[in-house]
Design an enzyme around this catalytic site. Sequence first.
Site, PDB file in Angstrom:
ATOM      1  N   PRO A   2      39.826  -7.468  51.477  1.00 23.23           N
ATOM      2  CA  PRO A   2      38.672  -8.194  50.997  1.00 23.23           C
ATOM      3  C   PRO A   2      38.243  -7.721  49.632  1.00 23.23           C
ATOM      4  CG  PRO A   2      38.066  -6.624  52.704  1.00 23.23           C
ATOM      5  CD  PRO A   2      39.441  -6.326  52.291  1.00 23.23           C
ATOM      6  N   GLU A   3      37.871  -8.662  48.799  1.00 25.31           N
ATOM      7  CA  GLU A   3      37.269  -8.363  47.514  1.00 25.31           C
ATOM      8  C   GLU A   3      35.783  -8.706  47.631  1.00 25.31           C
ATOM      9  OE1 GLU A   3      39.735  -9.780  44.224  1.00 25.31           O
ATOM     10  OE2 GLU A   3      41.353 -10.133  45.620  1.00 25.31           O
TER      11      GLU A   3
END
Length: 267
Positions: A2-3
């Site tokens: 995840p960013e």
Amino acid sequence: MPELPEVETICNAFKKSVTNPVIKEFKIINPKLRWKINNKIPSILKGKRINNISRRAKYIIMDFDDGSIILHLGMTGILRKTSTFPEIFKHDHFMLKLEDDATYIYNDVRKFGSLHWVYDKSKHFLIKNLGVEPLSRLFSKKYLYEKLKNKKTQVKNLIMNQNIVVGIGNIYASEALYDSKIRPNRISSTITISECENLVKSIKKVLSRSIKFGGTSIKDYKTLDGKSGYFKQKLMVYGLEKCQCGEVLIIVKISGRSSFYCAKCQK
DNA sequence: CTGAGATCCTGTCTGC
DNA sequence: TGCAGACAGGATCTCA
């Protein structure tokens, strides 16, 4: 995995789903993560009230009266909300049960995530050197230009450097550089002030648009209820073969990571 | 100090 | 099918 947009989505869903913020039980299922989970955490957390849940960089932070929990999802971390008597799956690492029996389980196939208890988060080694939030006013053309102008590293590396600006990972780096018409392998010091302005705008635009669509799900990313995000359909270069202009996209390795760009649209 | 490559870990996919 | 090798959304560590 995840960013920033994915962590933001998960964090918001988590925060919203908590109705009784007092911890009934914290249980370690498998302590082995990027750093081993401190085995004192279950007794530290028991009975404590979560005062706030927020995101800083790619970390989810739970604040208590006398300290904080810092959670990072690594590449494959998933937080799921589950039933009172939950089924435990392979790669589950810890369980958080609240006073009203709402239960959250952290699962992480590759074990690159982490969980820390800290008394003062601002002094913690994971937090103290972080750069500015990309969606804040602090992330400006002037700020980025100061960071860029003397650096020899390729610009994609620079915008992924969490000590400069946080939250940008491999997908959004390629996307933002495409949007600002800059090739990912440009040497940072060759970026002009006007290109820098465009890059800042593009980073803000790409990230906020992705948050709006609930993040990008390519493989593992899921929000609390197991749903995927919809931003994948909006990607312009990452994981694609052709640019909108018809040109075949180029894939280059930058610091070992795949980077997509269009040789016609990006200079 | 800077920058690049190796490294942690597991699962999936591709090519022989 | 089997198996080796490449690759995956991160970021720290190590070394030149």
